[in-house]
Design an enzyme around this catalytic site. Structure first.
Site, PDB file in Angstrom:
ATOM      1  N   GLU A   1       1.098  -1.247  -0.028  1.00 42.29           N
ATOM      2  CA  GLU A   1      -0.482  -0.082  -0.215  1.00 42.29           C
ATOM      3  C   GLU A   1       0.614   1.200   0.141  1.00 42.29           C
ATOM      4  O   GLU A   1       1.794   1.179   0.547  1.00 42.29           O
ATOM      5  CB  GLU A   1      -0.832  -0.329   1.383  1.00 42.29           C
ATOM      6  CG  GLU A   1      -1.944   1.223   1.322  1.00 42.29           C
ATOM      7  CD  GLU A   1      -2.875   1.118   2.653  1.00 42.29           C
ATOM      8  OE1 GLU A   1      -1.791   0.817   3.929  1.00 42.29           O
ATOM      9  OE2 GLU A   1      -3.538   2.484   2.349  1.00 42.29           O
TER      10      GLU A   1
ATOM     11  N   CYS B   1      -5.759  -2.335   2.196  1.00 43.16           N
ATOM     12  CA  CYS B   1      -5.672  -2.428   3.774  1.00 43.16           C
ATOM     13  C   CYS B   1      -6.476  -2.231   4.823  1.00 43.16           C
ATOM     14  O   CYS B   1      -7.742  -4.102   4.608  1.00 43.16           O
ATOM     15  CB  CYS B   1      -4.948  -0.912   3.872  1.00 43.16           C
ATOM     16  SG  CYS B   1      -3.988  -1.446   5.517  1.00 43.16           S
TER      17      CYS B   1
ATOM     18  N   LYS C   1      -9.703   2.236  -2.614  1.00 45.76           N
ATOM     19  CA  LYS C   1      -9.816   1.646  -1.515  1.00 45.76           C
ATOM     20  C   LYS C   1     -11.128   1.757  -0.153  1.00 45.76           C
ATOM     21  O   LYS C   1     -11.599   3.336  -0.556  1.00 45.76           O
ATOM     22  CB  LYS C   1      -8.721   2.345  -0.109  1.00 45.76           C
ATOM     23  CG  LYS C   1      -9.192   1.968   1.209  1.00 45.76           C
ATOM     24  CD  LYS C   1      -7.639   2.324   2.010  1.00 45.76           C
ATOM     25  CE  LYS C   1      -7.376   2.249   3.749  1.00 45.76           C
ATOM     26  NZ  LYS C   1      -5.905   2.168   4.253  1.00 45.76           N
TER      27      LYS C   1
END
Lengths: 386, 386
Positions: free
Chosen positions: B118, B232, B195
């Site tokens: 990330e 994440c 995300k």
């Protein structure tokens, strides 16, 4: 050969030096096991009745406005007692006696909620695809033999009992269900909840006996907290765990019957992931032992007919919302796992990690609606160079 | 002190005798690690550039109609190279050089798809809540510096590269996003994905920099299979993993930046649970090391101001749909994890376990719709004796 292992934890404790064992346990379990001492008379009684007895605790922070909400939970895992060839009444009475002994231990240890394993009143005979005599073990959730039996124990010890049975629903055409009965600390029945997802894997031929549950994702508001029951194969479905959480569950029990060769790598993962993702306690219970059936059956794997499903590996455990968990009970022995929970931990973890706040339920309601439509087109981005 | 541990696997291998180690690995990982031998020149190159290099394989059964669908996946975990006080261009160039070295190793080893960690182009500076200079690392997904840089590598090795960056979206008011760019084996950009769930936990102050992604759950149909990226904190949300599966993903990457004290017990559970529940491969990547910032900051925990977030513990791994997984990379070192997948395993596991067939999406579409309504009433059954 792996059948002979007592447990993962025993191997780790045997070989790894204390200091490094702590690190291993932190990585595997979030913490070293936090054992709770029990009264020696309780320990003695467990030993006499041949139950492994283990006891751990989970901590929450102290709060100003809310007092701690301590609950002692007891999970029971056990083998069947008599051969599957004994008369039904005899098999069942022997199981009642055995479970009575377990509840006596848990009750004297001060357990507030006890959960038994899936279909605890019977051998897990669905592998056979035979009806009689196995379906004779089915009974009314509200006033069947096992509910009456446990009702007395619940009242005696002032404990809630979760009793997963094979249910016969006489008021709806005699159909069968895989059901958990929630018995109040007063001895009354609070309600029942049914298995939402039914397996079609290996010898788990349950889909030929009963259908997917129609009771939704009920949460039972008991004297000792809000509890729910995700029965066996439902643990493979994160969305099932999620709905119990959305309905407010603080403890979700997962009474199961599952086999070493099939699911053992899944076992430590699924209930624990659910506890983390939903900020509640998850209690995974699996039966123990190898059950032999009179008539050989095949398993859809090209192998010869045989008389057993394989080894039920026990390994019951409790997982907390904070990522910690207890060690598992034995893979081989009957056992009772006591865990002291402070239910305040659930909301504390919600506030810390924010999973409910960030979960975007509306996005997924829409996504699942589209995905379950016959016209569904998956969201695919193609590499135009191909 | 626990920071000094190289990895869980190394401790287990050091102390547990071979025969029992096999049992431990079966219980923990579904199997003993199935190592793949690499060309010595590749090993040498990894050693020269100071990358740990590990390589494992997953097996599928042979089928009559479908040929095996072998894909070699490479995951890269790394520390930042220069101090966070260096000029932005200098920090970035050093990272480009480092990642170039990693891709050279993976490319020579024949990797088909490489995924980076990330926000790989920068320190994970969101803990500071400062804007400049950190937001200068943001760039266009389509033609920013890192995309151009990686495009050459993708073409050179004929590999797909997944590049998670901080995106600057100039065409929508200069806003920032946490985005993964999918670069084709031809060097072109297939697309980007954002995300979906943004943390508000500990020092992960990302919610002050960018919003929840608006690209849904795209799956990219590449030369080497259907891939998706769950960035994440999205790994904490099982419903997020699920939607990538419903859109057809065979491999889902989870590029992350997460800390030992916060999330380490969660790490081995979540991506693996997703692989099992959704019958695909899940690849979890975490950065390594401790990043120091020039200005001290507090962490909302009552403790004194300090200059680092804590230790990023690496431990990248691949989990298969069958419950097996690879060991993790080091907790301390830069590393490249190669895994040989046969994507046929995904459908084989679907047919075996039946999770898609039994998932009852319509039930959950309805349940989530109700749960996200302001009028939602949780499904609670009260103990009437209370």
């Amino acid at each position: 050969m792996t059948e002979e292992i007592e447990s993962l934890d025993k191997i780790l404790e045997k070989y790894i030096p204390a200091e490094e064992l702590k690190s291993v346990q932190r990585l595997l379990y979030g913490c070293s096991p936090r054992k709770v001492l029990l009264d020696p008379s309780v320990e003695a009684q467990a030993q006499e009745t041949n139950f492994e007895l283990a006891s751990y605790e989970f901590f929450a922070q102290k709060e100003d406005l809310r007092a701690p909400r301590h609950v002692r939970v007891g999970l029971v895992q056990n083998q069947i007692v008599q051969p599957t060839t004994s008369p039904v009444e005899s098999q069942r009475s022997a199981l009642f006696k055995r479970i009575g002994d377990a509840i006596d231990v848990a009750g004297k240890a001060g357990a507030n909620i006890v959960c038994l394993q899936e279909a605890w009143t019977m051998p897990f005979a669905f592998c056979t695809r035979e009806r009689l005599p196995w379906t004779e073990f089915a009974e009314s959730a509200e006033d069947g033999a096992s509910t009456k039996f446990l009702s007395n124990y619940a009242k005696k010890y002032g404990m809630v009992i979760v009793s997963p049975i094979l249910e016969r629903d006489e008021s709806h055409g005699d159909v069968l269900w895989n059901t958990a009965v929630i018995i109040s600390h007063t001895g009354g029945v609070i309600g029942k909840t049914r298995k939402n997802h039914v397996p079609r894997v290996g010898d788990f031929n349950e889909s030929t006996y009963y259908m997917e549950g129609n009771t939704g994702h009920r949460v039972f508001d008991t004297k000792f907290g809000k509890i729910a029951v995700n029965i066996c194969y439902g643990r493979h479905h994160p969305q099932n765990w999620m709905m119990y959480g959305l309905n407010g569950a603080e403890i979700v029990f997962n009474p199961s019957a599952t086999l070493g060769a099939l699911s053992e790598p899944f076992w430590p993962i699924e209930a624990r992931n659910a506890a983390m993702a939903n900020s509640y306690f998850a209690c995974a219970i699996n039966r123990v032992g190898t059950e032999m059936y009179p008539n050989a059956f095949t398993s859809g794997d090209g192998k010869e007919a045989h008389n057993d499903m394989g080894h039920f590996y026990g390994s019951s455990y409790v997982a907390g919302p904070d990522g910690s968990r207890t060690p598992g009970l034995s893979r081989l022995r009957d056992g009772i796992l006591l865990s002291d929970l402070d239910l305040n931990l659930c909301r504390q973890v919600k506030d810390k990690w924010g999973f409910r706040m960030t979960q975007r339920s509306d996005l997924y309601a829409q996504g699942l609606k589209e995905a379950s439509s016959l016209e569904f087109q998956p969201q695919i981005v193609k590499d135009e160079s191909l």
